[in-house]
Design an enzyme around this catalytic site. Structure first.
Site, PDB file in Angstrom:
ATOM      1  N   HIS A   1      -0.347 -12.332   1.699  1.00 21.18           N
ATOM      2  CA  HIS A   1      -1.227 -11.556   1.055  1.00 21.18           C
ATOM      3  C   HIS A   1      -2.025 -12.360  -0.363  1.00 21.18           C
ATOM      4  CE1 HIS A   1      -2.317  -6.813  -0.035  1.00 21.18           C
ATOM      5  NE2 HIS A   1      -3.406  -7.819  -0.053  1.00 21.18           N
TER       6      HIS A   1
ATOM      7  N   PRO B   1     -15.892  -5.139   2.296  1.00 22.79           N
ATOM      8  CA  PRO B   1     -17.507  -5.795   2.700  1.00 22.79           C
ATOM      9  C   PRO B   1     -18.156  -4.501   2.327  1.00 22.79           C
ATOM     10  CG  PRO B   1     -16.125  -4.602   4.453  1.00 22.79           C
ATOM     11  CD  PRO B   1     -15.163  -4.756   3.633  1.00 22.79           C
ATOM     12  N   LEU B   2     -17.891  -3.329   1.546  1.00 22.16           N
ATOM     13  CA  LEU B   2     -18.843  -2.512   1.059  1.00 22.16           C
ATOM     14  C   LEU B   2     -18.676  -2.504  -0.532  1.00 22.16           C
ATOM     15  CD1 LEU B   2     -18.372   0.242   3.742  1.00 22.16           C
ATOM     16  CD2 LEU B   2     -20.321  -1.335   3.595  1.00 22.16           C
ATOM     17  N   GLY B   3     -18.155  -3.371  -0.915  1.00 25.22           N
ATOM     18  CA  GLY B   3     -18.072  -3.698  -2.615  1.00 25.22           C
ATOM     19  C   GLY B   3     -17.277  -2.391  -2.962  1.00 25.22           C
ATOM     20  N   ARG B   4     -16.108  -2.121  -2.238  1.00 25.84           N
ATOM     21  CA  ARG B   4     -15.237  -0.773  -2.643  1.00 25.84           C
ATOM     22  C   ARG B   4     -16.235   0.539  -2.774  1.00 25.84           C
ATOM     23  NH1 ARG B   4     -13.317  -5.504  -4.978  1.00 25.84           N
ATOM     24  NH2 ARG B   4     -11.119  -5.872  -4.361  1.00 25.84           N
ATOM     25  N   GLY B   5     -17.185   0.587  -1.981  1.00 31.92           N
ATOM     26  CA  GLY B   5     -17.913   1.796  -1.962  1.00 31.92           C
ATOM     27  C   GLY B   5     -19.251   1.571  -2.844  1.00 31.92           C
ATOM     28  N   PHE B   6     -19.484   0.670  -3.625  1.00 34.48           N
ATOM     29  CA  PHE B   6     -20.587   0.512  -4.475  1.00 34.48           C
ATOM     30  C   PHE B   6     -21.976   0.125  -4.038  1.00 34.48           C
ATOM     31  CE2 PHE B   6     -23.283  -1.092  -7.934  1.00 34.48           C
ATOM     32  CZ  PHE B   6     -23.115  -0.283  -8.964  1.00 34.48           C
TER      33      PHE B   6
ATOM     34  N   TYR C   1       0.823  -0.928  -0.016  1.00 33.21           N
ATOM     35  CA  TYR C   1      -0.110  -0.109  -0.139  1.00 33.21           C
ATOM     36  C   TYR C   1       0.940   1.235  -0.084  1.00 33.21           C
ATOM     37  CZ  TYR C   1      -3.614  -3.461   1.533  1.00 33.21           C
ATOM     38  OH  TYR C   1      -4.439  -4.480   1.542  1.00 33.21           O
TER      39      TYR C   1
END
Length: 339
Positions: A130, A210-215, A62
Site C-alpha cells: 500500500h 480519479p474523481l478527486g475524492r468527489g470534488f 479500510y
C-alpha cells in the site's frame, strides 16, 4: 449519459488477468466518507458485476479489516467472476490520526494471513504494498511478496505510490502486474517517472481517486462547510477555505465539456483518465469508489465517452493550477521521493 452496456475489458498489465477496464474501490463502503449504508453498498456491488466491473479493490486498513469482512459474502458468491485486490503496509492504532508503515517480511506474512481470513479466500488475486517504507530494502519486501506467490497465497503483485525507479527495482525481483497511484485531472505527479516506467515494463496503472475524492464531480465546493467532521475530506488541503474556492473555478471547462456531450462532470473526469491509456501506451484501470448503484452506472458509462483533441486541450492546464497538496502529509507518497 447513461450506461446500458457492459464495459470493455483489458489485461491488467503484461502478467495480470483480464478485467473490466474500470474497477470499483470499496473503501468508502466501510468508512472515510461519512455515514455508510450496507444494503446500498451490496446493491452497488451487484450492479458493478452486472456492468462488467470485475476488479474489486480493498485494503486491510479500510475499517481496520471491516471492509474485507464486508466483501467476503460477495466474494464467496462470485469468486470466479471477480479479480480481488487488497493491500498491506499501513498500520493503524486506536489513535484515529495515527498511520504507521511496515514493509518487513514478518509483517507481510502476518498481514496476508489476516486478509485471507477476513476475505474468506485461499488466494488473493492481486496483493499490493500500500505504501513504501524506505527504511526497509525494497528487494527484501518484494522477495517476501514473491514467496507468497510461490506458496499459492497470492497470484499477482502490485505496488502503490512508488516512483519509476522503485517500480523498476521491484520488477527486477518479481514481475509487478499493477501500480496503484492517485491520477486525475487534479493529480498528475504520477506522470513524472512512474507512468513512463510502467509503460516500459508492461505494468498496468490503477488510478485511485480519479474523481478527486468527489470534488471533480461538483458534489461539494468546501469540505469544511459542507461535509461532516467524520468525513476524511473535511480538513483536506485542497478542499477547504481559499484552496477550495480557487479549485472550484477549475471545474468550469469540465462542466462545459460535459454539457456538450450530455454527460456529467464525473464522466468527463473519468473519460480523461481512461484516455491516458492511449496517450501513454499502457493499460489504465481506474477504481472510482461509490456506495450507490446510480453512481456506479454513471461511472461505467464514462468508458464509452471519447473526448476530442480540442476538449483534451481545454483540460490539460487544470492540474498545474490546483491549489493545495494531495495530502496534508505527503511523506508517504511517491512525489516525496522523486529526485
Amino acid at each position: 449519459m447513461t450506461s446500458g452496456q457492459t464495459i470493455p475489458q483489458v489485461r491488467l498489465g503484461a502478467t495480470g488477468p483480464v478485467v473490466g477496464v474500470q474497477g470499483l474501490g470499496a473503501m468508502g463502503m466501510s468508512e472515510f466518507y461519512g455515514d455508510t449504508d450496507e444494503a446500498a453498498a451490496r446493491d452497488t456491488l451487484d450492479a458493478a458485476l452486472e456492468a462488467g466491473v470485475t476488479l474489486i479493490d480493498t485494503a486491510d486498513i479500510y475499517g481496520r479489516g471491516a471492509n474485507e469482512e464486508f466483501l467476503a459474502p460477495f466474494v464467496a458468491a462470485h469468486r470466479d467472476e471477480i479479480t480481488l485486490a487488497t493491500k498491506f503496509a499501513v498500520v493503524r492504532t486506536d489513535d484515529p490520526a495515527h498511520r504507521g508503515l511496515r514493509n518487513d517480511p514478518a509483517y507481510i506474512r502476518s498481514a496476508v494471513e489476516g486478509s485471507l481470513r477476513r476475505l474468506g479466500v485461499d488466494v488473493i488475486d492481486l496483493y499490493y504494498m500500500h505504501r513504501r517504507d524506505p527504511s526497509v530494502p525494497l528487494a527484501e519486501s518484494i522477495g517476501a511478496m514473491a514467496d507468497l506467490v510461490r506458496e499459492g497465497k497470492v497470484k499477482h503483485l502490485g505496488l502503490s505510490e512508488v516512483t519509476g525507479e522503485e517500480l523498476r527495482e521491484a520488477h527486477a525481483v518479481h514481475p509487478i502486474a499493477a501500480l496503484q497511484s492517485e491520477w486525475s485531472l487534479f493529480s498528475r505527479d504520477v506522470e513524472q517517472s512512474a507512468v513512463p516506467a510502467a509503460a516500459e515494463l508492461g505494468v498496468a496503472l490503477v488510478p485511485y481517486s480519479p474523481l478527486g475524492r468527489g470534488f471533480l464531480t461538483g458534489a461539494f465546493t468546501d469540505a469544511s462547510k459542507e461535509l461532516s467532521e467524520t468525513d476524511y475530506r473535511y480538513a483536506h488541503p485542497r478542499f477547504s477555505g481559499d484552496n477550495a474556492r480557487r479549485n472550484a473555478t477549475l471545474l468550469e471547462p469540465i462542466r462545459s465539456i460535459a454539457a456538450a456531450h450530455g454527460a456529467t462532470p464525473a464522466q468527463v473526469a473519468l473519460a480523461w483518465v481512461h484516455q491516458r491509456a492511449a496517450v501513454h501506451g499502457l493499460a489504465v484501470i481506474p477504481i472510482p469508489g461509490t456506495r450507490k448503484r446510480s453512481r456506479l452506472l454513471e461511472n461505467t458509462a464514462a468508458t464509452h465517452l471519447v473526448l476530442t483533441d480540442s476538449e483534451l486541450d481545454l483540460l490539460e492546464p487544470i492540474a498545474d493550477q490546483v491549489a493545495g497538496s494531495r495530502y496534508a502529509d505527503m511523506s508517504s507518497t511517491s512525489a516525496a521521493r522523486e529526485k
